[in-house]
Scaffold this motif. Structure first.
Motif, PDB file in Angstrom:
ATOM      1  N   MET A 103      42.252 -28.261   0.901  1.00  0.00           N
ATOM      2  CA  MET A 103      41.160 -27.278   1.169  1.00  0.00           C
ATOM      3  C   MET A 103      41.367 -26.365   1.794  1.00  0.00           C
ATOM      4  O   MET A 103      40.790 -25.094   1.529  1.00  0.00           O
ATOM      5  CB  MET A 103      39.795 -28.215   1.529  1.00  0.00           C
ATOM      6  CG  MET A 103      39.323 -29.264   0.481  1.00  0.00           C
ATOM      7  SD  MET A 103      38.067 -30.188   1.587  1.00  0.00           S
ATOM      8  CE  MET A 103      37.817 -31.324   0.042  1.00  0.00           C
ATOM      9  N   ILE A 104      41.755 -26.419   2.927  1.00  0.00           N
ATOM     10  CA  ILE A 104      42.341 -25.191   3.782  1.00  0.00           C
ATOM     11  C   ILE A 104      43.181 -24.384   3.067  1.00  0.00           C
ATOM     12  O   ILE A 104      42.894 -22.979   3.237  1.00  0.00           O
ATOM     13  CB  ILE A 104      42.814 -25.516   5.219  1.00  0.00           C
ATOM     14  CG1 ILE A 104      41.744 -26.532   6.129  1.00  0.00           C
ATOM     15  CG2 ILE A 104      43.233 -24.459   6.170  1.00  0.00           C
ATOM     16  CD1 ILE A 104      42.433 -27.262   7.067  1.00  0.00           C
ATOM     17  N   LYS A 105      44.171 -24.773   2.852  1.00  0.00           N
ATOM     18  CA  LYS A 105      44.999 -23.849   2.027  1.00  0.00           C
ATOM     19  C   LYS A 105      44.376 -23.081   0.754  1.00  0.00           C
ATOM     20  O   LYS A 105      44.665 -21.781   0.748  1.00  0.00           O
ATOM     21  CB  LYS A 105      46.212 -24.640   1.380  1.00  0.00           C
ATOM     22  CG  LYS A 105      47.068 -24.965   2.548  1.00  0.00           C
ATOM     23  CD  LYS A 105      48.417 -25.711   2.050  1.00  0.00           C
ATOM     24  CE  LYS A 105      49.356 -26.414   2.995  1.00  0.00           C
ATOM     25  NZ  LYS A 105      50.511 -27.090   2.552  1.00  0.00           N
ATOM     26  N   ALA A 106      43.649 -23.868  -0.066  1.00  0.00           N
ATOM     27  CA  ALA A 106      42.971 -23.191  -1.163  1.00  0.00           C
ATOM     28  C   ALA A 106      41.740 -21.987  -0.575  1.00  0.00           C
ATOM     29  O   ALA A 106      41.736 -21.099  -1.211  1.00  0.00           O
ATOM     30  CB  ALA A 106      42.326 -24.209  -2.012  1.00  0.00           C
ATOM     31  N   MET A 107      41.179 -22.521   0.549  1.00  0.00           N
ATOM     32  CA  MET A 107      40.327 -21.294   1.117  1.00  0.00           C
ATOM     33  C   MET A 107      40.850 -20.254   1.713  1.00  0.00           C
ATOM     34  O   MET A 107      40.224 -19.081   1.729  1.00  0.00           O
ATOM     35  CB  MET A 107      39.232 -22.291   1.814  1.00  0.00           C
ATOM     36  CG  MET A 107      38.125 -21.313   2.477  1.00  0.00           C
ATOM     37  SD  MET A 107      37.253 -20.530   1.090  1.00  0.00           S
ATOM     38  CE  MET A 107      36.395 -22.029   0.566  1.00  0.00           C
ATOM     39  N   ALA A 108      41.861 -20.551   2.362  1.00  0.00           N
ATOM     40  CA  ALA A 108      42.655 -19.538   2.922  1.00  0.00           C
ATOM     41  C   ALA A 108      43.070 -18.401   1.730  1.00  0.00           C
ATOM     42  O   ALA A 108      42.936 -17.021   1.741  1.00  0.00           O
ATOM     43  CB  ALA A 108      43.758 -19.875   3.637  1.00  0.00           C
TER      44      ALA A 108
END
Length: 156
Positions: A103-108
């Motif tokens: 999720m963090i990678k996708a949101m970044a």
């Protein structure tokens, strides 16, 4: 028509409104991405990520209104159909990332895309002498760069 819209050539208004609709689509998809992650994040970082994803979707929702109102001030049509936004958006709608790291990678990535879209549109507005749109999008780009940095900080 507003004072700004009267100063701009019709071709400039059209180009800027088209680019603003890109900003609007990207912001809408990122809004739902953040809300989806807010609902579904789990793990040791649940609390801070849950809150940060909420901060993002609330910010992005308000930004959509600002962008749409700028389009209308320029005499354009704000595209609000979800199907068109999904089709147009450069932000990738996540296909169900599981786990907070995904999720963090996708949101970044979404935030980086938003920052680029805002910067590109600000440059277009500057080329046409539309300082109000330029200022709005520079400020929005800074917000998205900050959110991208915050996401990357979670990854270490």
């Amino acid at each position: 028509m507003t004072q700004t819209a009267q100063v701009l050539a019709p071709s400039a208004q059209e180009a800027i409104c088209e680019a603003l609709n890109q900003c609007l689509a990207d912001a809408a998809v990122a809004t739902m991405l953040a809300q989806n992650f807010h609902w579904n994040v789990t793990g040791m970082a649940f609390g801070p990520l849950h809150e940060l994803f909420q901060q993002m979707y609330e910010d992005h929702f308000a930004a959509q209104d600002e962008i749409a109102e700028r389009i209308k001030a320029l005499g354009g049509h704000a595209e609000g159909q979800l199907a068109l936004m999904l089709k147009r958006s450069k932000v990738v709608e996540d296909a169900g990332s599981s786990g907070s790291e995904a999720m963090i990678k996708a949101m970044a990535q979404a935030q980086e895309t938003l920052a680029r879209t805002m910067a590109d549109t600000a440059s277009l507005a500057e080329q046409h002498g539309d300082n109000l749109t330029e200022d709005l999008l520079i400020a929005r780009g800074q917000v998205h760069e900050k959110f991208a940095w915050m996401m990357r900080a979670y990854l270490g």
